[in-house]
Design an enzyme around this catalytic site. Structure first.
Site, short mmCIF file in Angstrom:
data_model
loop_
_atom_site.label_atom_id
_atom_site.label_comp_id
_atom_site.label_asym_id
_atom_site.label_seq_id
_atom_site.Cartn_x
_atom_site.Cartn_y
_atom_site.Cartn_z
N GLY A 91 0.87 -1.31 0.05
CA GLY A 91 -0.03 -0.10 0.11
C GLY A 91 0.82 1.24 -0.03
N SER A 123 5.90 -5.29 -1.45
CA SER A 123 5.63 -3.99 -1.77
C SER A 123 6.18 -3.12 -0.47
CB SER A 123 4.32 -3.54 -2.38
OG SER A 123 4.13 -2.49 -2.74
N ALA A 124 5.15 -2.20 0.13
CA ALA A 124 5.55 -1.54 1.29
C ALA A 124 6.08 -2.18 2.32
CB ALA A 124 4.53 -0.70 1.53
N HIS A 160 8.48 -3.26 -7.39
CA HIS A 160 7.65 -2.61 -8.80
C HIS A 160 8.23 -2.19 -9.78
CE1 HIS A 160 3.92 -3.60 -6.48
NE2 HIS A 160 4.61 -2.71 -5.42
N GLU A 195 8.67 -7.03 -11.02
CA GLU A 195 7.24 -7.74 -10.59
C GLU A 195 7.52 -9.11 -10.81
OE1 GLU A 195 5.18 -6.17 -9.24
OE2 GLU A 195 4.34 -4.29 -10.29
#
Length: 234
Positions: A91, A123-124, A160, A195
């Site tokens: 997020g 991700s985060a 990403h 990714e």
């Protein structure tokens, strides 16, 4: 010994949520069936913590583990202290890190992972495992008290990662943005994760998972290529 699984994102190509991550997580957490995962949902700005918890519980049901979000206790660090595994979702990285500081999770998580509790994040959740969040792709929509992150992975992570520019895009490429970071922070190293890739950390050994190479950016002009399926030592 540190045990971490740091994943670029929750989806890969046309897969559903966390589907491509599930085989990695099953292997990573094979010895923890029936145990408890403390889930940190702070990065999920466009959903409630309850919704994020339920989404992850459904996606990871095959792990056969109890997944409890940290907001289920008034003192969020209590969930961390009682957990067998720590998971942090993706997020907005700025929102995530701010809440981690405000709820006193930084030291609690760091101490657990250094003691051998497995950690996974995407991700985060991968960003905050690194030295700082200064190579996140996210907008700074809020302000954490520091950009310093958990420093469990002692370098920078850029999830990403996409090389080059899309047609019609006249802003900086990801390579150019990372070059800017390194001009200001010349002693840093940045691991750029395309990714569908992940870093599996066991002590000081790091193994690359996924179907793409990872790029290592440092003060040298051209990034180094770390081949898929390879490993290196921190």
């Amino acid at each position: 010994m540190k045990k971490m699984l740091l994943m670029s994102g929750s989806k890969y190509q046309n897969t559903d949520y966390l589907v491509h991550c599930l085989p990695w997580l099953k292997d990573f957490l094979a010895a923890y069936k029936g145990k408890r995962i403390a889930f940190v949902p702070y990065a999920g700005v466009r959903q409630t913590y309850d919704q994020y918890e339920e989404k992850v519980q459904k996606a990871l049901a095959e792990l056969d583990m109890e997944i409890v979000a940290v907001h289920r206790d008034a003192k969020h660090s209590n969930i961390i202290e009682s957990a067998d595994v720590i998971g942090i979702g993706g997020g907005n990285t700025y929102c995530l890190l701010k809440q981690m500081y405000e709820n006193n999770l930084m030291d609690a998580i760091r101490e657990k992972v250094l003691a051998g509790i497995p950690y996974f994040g995407w991700s985060a959740g991968a960003n905050v495992a690194g030295a700082s969040i200064m190579t996140t792709n996210d907008m700074p929509i809020t302000y954490p008290p520091s950009f310093d992150a958990l420093n469990l992975f002692p370098h920078q992570i850029n999830p990403h990662f996409i090389s080059g520019k899309m047609q019609g895009h006249n802003g900086e490429s990801r390579e150019e943005r990372l070059e800017e970071f390194l001009r200001v922070n010349p002693t840093s190293q940045v691991y750029a994760l395309p990714e569908g890739t992940a870093l599996k950390v066991e002590g000081n050994k790091v193994s690359l998972l996924g179907e793409s190479d990872v790029l290592l950016f440092n003060s040298v002009a051209q990034p180094s290529i770390i081949a898929k399926g390879s490993s290196f030592t921190l």
